[in-house]
Design a protein around this motif. Structure first.
Motif, PDB file in Angstrom:
ATOM      1  N   ALA A 185       0.832  -1.209   0.000  1.00 46.11           N
ATOM      2  CA  ALA A 185       0.000   0.000   0.000  1.00 46.11           C
ATOM      3  C   ALA A 185       0.864   1.256   0.000  1.00 46.11           C
ATOM      4  O   ALA A 185       0.574   2.226  -0.709  1.00 46.11           O
ATOM      5  CB  ALA A 185      -0.928  -0.003   1.210  1.00 46.11           C
ATOM      6  N   LEU A 186       1.931   1.241   0.792  1.00 46.81           N
ATOM      7  CA  LEU A 186       2.829   2.398   0.832  1.00 46.81           C
ATOM      8  C   LEU A 186       3.485   2.632  -0.525  1.00 46.81           C
ATOM      9  O   LEU A 186       3.654   3.774  -0.969  1.00 46.81           O
ATOM     10  CB  LEU A 186       3.896   2.197   1.909  1.00 46.81           C
ATOM     11  CG  LEU A 186       3.391   2.129   3.350  1.00 46.81           C
ATOM     12  CD1 LEU A 186       4.550   1.841   4.310  1.00 46.81           C
ATOM     13  CD2 LEU A 186       2.677   3.421   3.754  1.00 46.81           C
ATOM     14  N   GLU A 187       3.843   1.557  -1.184  1.00 44.79           N
ATOM     15  CA  GLU A 187       4.456   1.685  -2.507  1.00 44.79           C
ATOM     16  C   GLU A 187       3.450   2.182  -3.539  1.00 44.79           C
ATOM     17  O   GLU A 187       3.777   3.023  -4.386  1.00 44.79           O
ATOM     18  CB  GLU A 187       5.046   0.341  -2.936  1.00 44.79           C
ATOM     19  CG  GLU A 187       6.254  -0.082  -2.098  1.00 44.79           C
ATOM     20  CD  GLU A 187       6.760  -1.463  -2.463  1.00 44.79           C
ATOM     21  OE1 GLU A 187       7.983  -1.688  -2.377  1.00 44.79           O
ATOM     22  OE2 GLU A 187       5.935  -2.328  -2.830  1.00 44.79           O
ATOM     23  N   GLN A 188       2.222   1.703  -3.463  1.00 43.31           N
ATOM     24  CA  GLN A 188       1.197   2.112  -4.427  1.00 43.31           C
ATOM     25  C   GLN A 188       0.848   3.594  -4.309  1.00 43.31           C
ATOM     26  O   GLN A 188       0.586   4.248  -5.315  1.00 43.31           O
ATOM     27  CB  GLN A 188      -0.081   1.290  -4.210  1.00 43.31           C
ATOM     28  CG  GLN A 188      -0.005  -0.157  -4.637  1.00 43.31           C
ATOM     29  CD  GLN A 188      -1.301  -0.882  -4.309  1.00 43.31           C
ATOM     30  OE1 GLN A 188      -2.383  -0.458  -4.690  1.00 43.31           O
ATOM     31  NE2 GLN A 188      -1.183  -1.978  -3.578  1.00 43.31           N
ATOM     32  N   CYS A 189       0.841   4.105  -3.080  1.00 41.15           N
ATOM     33  CA  CYS A 189       0.397   5.488  -2.894  1.00 41.15           C
ATOM     34  C   CYS A 189       1.539   6.497  -3.013  1.00 41.15           C
ATOM     35  O   CYS A 189       1.313   7.696  -2.853  1.00 41.15           O
ATOM     36  CB  CYS A 189      -0.318   5.649  -1.557  1.00 41.15           C
ATOM     37  SG  CYS A 189       0.749   5.554  -0.110  1.00 41.15           S
ATOM     38  N   GLY A 190       2.748   6.027  -3.301  1.00 43.54           N
ATOM     39  CA  GLY A 190       3.849   6.961  -3.504  1.00 43.54           C
ATOM     40  C   GLY A 190       4.275   7.671  -2.233  1.00 43.54           C
ATOM     41  O   GLY A 190       4.237   8.901  -2.139  1.00 43.54           O
ATOM     42  N   VAL A 191       4.673   6.877  -1.231  1.00 44.60           N
ATOM     43  CA  VAL A 191       5.003   7.447   0.079  1.00 44.60           C
ATOM     44  C   VAL A 191       6.173   8.429   0.009  1.00 44.60           C
ATOM     45  O   VAL A 191       6.348   9.276   0.892  1.00 44.60           O
ATOM     46  CB  VAL A 191       5.302   6.304   1.082  1.00 44.60           C
ATOM     47  CG1 VAL A 191       6.636   5.624   0.757  1.00 44.60           C
ATOM     48  CG2 VAL A 191       5.289   6.802   2.505  1.00 44.60           C
ATOM     49  N   GLU A 192       6.960   8.355  -1.073  1.00 46.50           N
ATOM     50  CA  GLU A 192       8.078   9.294  -1.234  1.00 46.50           C
ATOM     51  C   GLU A 192       7.607  10.740  -1.271  1.00 46.50           C
ATOM     52  O   GLU A 192       8.349  11.656  -0.922  1.00 46.50           O
ATOM     53  CB  GLU A 192       8.865   8.990  -2.516  1.00 46.50           C
ATOM     54  CG  GLU A 192       9.499   7.614  -2.565  1.00 46.50           C
ATOM     55  CD  GLU A 192       8.554   6.570  -3.133  1.00 46.50           C
ATOM     56  OE1 GLU A 192       7.350   6.887  -3.320  1.00 46.50           O
ATOM     57  OE2 GLU A 192       9.007   5.442  -3.393  1.00 46.50           O
ATOM     58  N   GLU A 193       6.355  10.954  -1.708  1.00 44.49           N
ATOM     59  CA  GLU A 193       5.808  12.305  -1.820  1.00 44.49           C
ATOM     60  C   GLU A 193       4.969  12.700  -0.615  1.00 44.49           C
ATOM     61  O   GLU A 193       4.275  13.720  -0.652  1.00 44.49           O
ATOM     62  CB  GLU A 193       4.957  12.408  -3.094  1.00 44.49           C
ATOM     63  CG  GLU A 193       5.688  12.043  -4.376  1.00 44.49           C
ATOM     64  CD  GLU A 193       6.892  12.948  -4.611  1.00 44.49           C
ATOM     65  OE1 GLU A 193       6.794  14.151  -4.309  1.00 44.49           O
ATOM     66  OE2 GLU A 193       7.928  12.435  -5.093  1.00 44.49           O
ATOM     67  N   MET A 194       5.020  11.920   0.443  1.00 46.82           N
ATOM     68  CA  MET A 194       4.178  12.182   1.609  1.00 46.82           C
ATOM     69  C   MET A 194       4.499  13.528   2.251  1.00 46.82           C
ATOM     70  O   MET A 194       5.656  13.931   2.359  1.00 46.82           O
ATOM     71  CB  MET A 194       4.360  11.063   2.641  1.00 46.82           C
ATOM     72  CG  MET A 194       3.336  11.074   3.763  1.00 46.82           C
ATOM     73  SD  MET A 194       3.525   9.641   4.874  1.00 46.82           S
ATOM     74  CE  MET A 194       4.928  10.167   5.883  1.00 46.82           C
ATOM     75  N   TYR A 195       3.468  14.204   2.680  1.00 38.61           N
ATOM     76  CA  TYR A 195       3.582  15.498   3.369  1.00 38.61           C
ATOM     77  C   TYR A 195       4.419  15.326   4.636  1.00 38.61           C
ATOM     78  O   TYR A 195       4.264  14.333   5.351  1.00 38.61           O
ATOM     79  CB  TYR A 195       2.175  15.978   3.721  1.00 38.61           C
ATOM     80  CG  TYR A 195       2.035  17.393   4.189  1.00 38.61           C
ATOM     81  CD1 TYR A 195       2.360  18.467   3.367  1.00 38.61           C
ATOM     82  CD2 TYR A 195       1.521  17.667   5.462  1.00 38.61           C
ATOM     83  CE1 TYR A 195       2.188  19.777   3.799  1.00 38.61           C
ATOM     84  CE2 TYR A 195       1.337  18.964   5.900  1.00 38.61           C
ATOM     85  CZ  TYR A 195       1.671  20.018   5.072  1.00 38.61           C
ATOM     86  OH  TYR A 195       1.496  21.319   5.504  1.00 38.61           O
ATOM     87  N   GLU A 196       5.272  16.292   4.947  1.00 34.98           N
ATOM     88  CA  GLU A 196       6.194  16.102   6.066  1.00 34.98           C
ATOM     89  C   GLU A 196       5.815  16.871   7.324  1.00 34.98           C
ATOM     90  O   GLU A 196       6.452  16.707   8.360  1.00 34.98           O
ATOM     91  CB  GLU A 196       7.620  16.478   5.629  1.00 34.98           C
ATOM     92  CG  GLU A 196       8.162  15.569   4.537  1.00 34.98           C
ATOM     93  CD  GLU A 196       9.662  15.695   4.326  1.00 34.98           C
ATOM     94  OE1 GLU A 196      10.287  16.582   4.946  1.00 34.98           O
ATOM     95  OE2 GLU A 196      10.215  14.894   3.552  1.00 34.98           O
ATOM     96  N   PHE A 197       4.777  17.703   7.258  1.00 33.80           N
ATOM     97  CA  PHE A 197       4.333  18.448   8.434  1.00 33.80           C
ATOM     98  C   PHE A 197       3.378  17.556   9.232  1.00 33.80           C
ATOM     99  O   PHE A 197       3.196  16.376   8.925  1.00 33.80           O
ATOM    100  CB  PHE A 197       3.670  19.757   7.969  1.00 33.80           C
ATOM    101  CG  PHE A 197       3.354  20.731   9.067  1.00 33.80           C
ATOM    102  CD1 PHE A 197       4.355  21.230   9.890  1.00 33.80           C
ATOM    103  CD2 PHE A 197       2.050  21.175   9.268  1.00 33.80           C
ATOM    104  CE1 PHE A 197       4.069  22.147  10.891  1.00 33.80           C
ATOM    105  CE2 PHE A 197       1.753  22.092  10.262  1.00 33.80           C
ATOM    106  CZ  PHE A 197       2.755  22.574  11.080  1.00 33.80           C
TER     107      PHE A 197
END
Length: 327
Positions: A185-197
């Motif tokens: 799931a993390l790979e599918q949703c593109g966790v690399e672009e996750m908001y950091e705040f």
């Protein structure tokens, strides 16, 4: 291991010298690896983390795909600059993905998250009932009784905004950071672009919905101790509100790109009709022609009805992606 799945925990920590050691010590036996991420703390958090890492376990080179024979290891990671709790969690997620784990739990370094609840949180993901599970402290009055009133009000407001932004109308307590996710799931949703705040958890829900992932709410009680909150409401509220608004329209664009046109058309149409009605009303008032206000009133009514109908369609089309797990 948990029901045949390798299990890792990400522990984000910022100025948690009084709590992070106990968090590491009380991790359940089913946890194979813990990634403890010091987000450039200014106290002795890093020293406390290192004190809980035996020399034989400092290497990150051992994968978790050996059938569960490896002893639990604690991986200390330190940011050179403060990136926010979302940034710390992202670092831990990426490390866990790189090491080949199956399921990743997030447990804050402040000691607010009960380790005894971890199996109940992980179970829906391990049993393939959900791709992502999160705690919900608002499902019963007994669970939320220890939560301050102002937090309950703010949480309910953010729950409503996050439902609209994410499309997960069946979830609540989106600020609850006690979560479990499958690596797929993390790979599918593109966790690399996750908001950091601090709004990272709301942002991730939007990405999970667009990726078609199933989310489960797991009841749990609110717990507060002597930990210190690092949230500045004057910064938090506008930044997270803007993020949710941006993510809402991002979700609509992704729906349209995937040929799901009805929901984007309905929401955008309601906003357009409302904006035109507002412009008409302002123009009529400035011109002193109040008799013309009947038309924009009708426009506002039409925009409201269109918005409500679209929200109902949105909720119905996403109903199968959100569920609540009974303990």
């Amino acid at each position: 291991m948990f029901n045949g799945h390798s299990l890792s925990v990400v522990v984000p920590a910022y100025n948690e010298e009084d709590h992070v050691g106990e968090v590491i010590e009380t991790l359940p036996d089913c946890v194979d690896r813990a990634y403890v991420v010091d987000d450039c703390s200014t106290d002795d958090t890093w020293s406390v983390i290192q004190d809980h890492v035996p020399d034989c376990q400092r290497s990150r080179s051992r994968a978790l795909t050996d059938g569960g024979t490896a002893a639990r290891s604690v991986v200390p990671i330190r940011h050179e600059e403060n990136r926010g709790v979302g940034g710390a969690i992202k670092t831990g997620y990426l490390a866990a993905i790189d090491d080949g784990t199956d399921i990743v739990v997030v447990m804050g370094g402040d000691g607010q998250m009960d380790p005894d609840l971890l199996p109940a949180l992980v179970a829906p993901v391990a049993d393939h009932r959900a791709d992502y599970a999160k705690g919900n402290r608002l499902l019963s009055s007994s669970d939320s009784s220890s939560m301050p009133t102002f937090r309950q009000v703010g949480n309910l407001l953010l729950s409503s905004l996050t439902r609209l932004a994410s499309g997960y109308w069946g979830i609540g307590d989106p600020q609850n950071g006690y979560t479990a996710a499958s690596v797929s799931a993390l790979e599918q949703c593109g966790v690399e672009e996750m908001y950091e705040f601090y709004g990272y958890c709301n942002d991730l829900l939007v990405k999970l919905n667009v990726a078609g992932c199933r989310v489960a709410d797991v009841p749990m009680p609110a717990e507060y101790g002597d930990e210190t909150s690092h949230i500045d409401l004057q910064t938090y509220v506008p930044r997270v509100s803007w993020m949710l608004a941006s993510n809402f329209f991002w979700r609509l664009r992704r729906y349209a790109a995937g040929e799901r046109y009805a929901i984007p058309a309905g929401y955008v149409g309601s906003v357009a009709v409302g904006a035109c009605s507002l412009l008409w009303a302002v123009t009529a008032i400035i011109a002193g022609k109040t008799v013309l206000l009947a038309a924009p009133f009708g426009g506002f009514l039409l925009a409201t009805l269109l918005f409500v109908a679209t929200a109902a369609l949105d909720r119905r089309s996403n109903a199968h992606r959100a569920t609540t797990v009974d303990n």
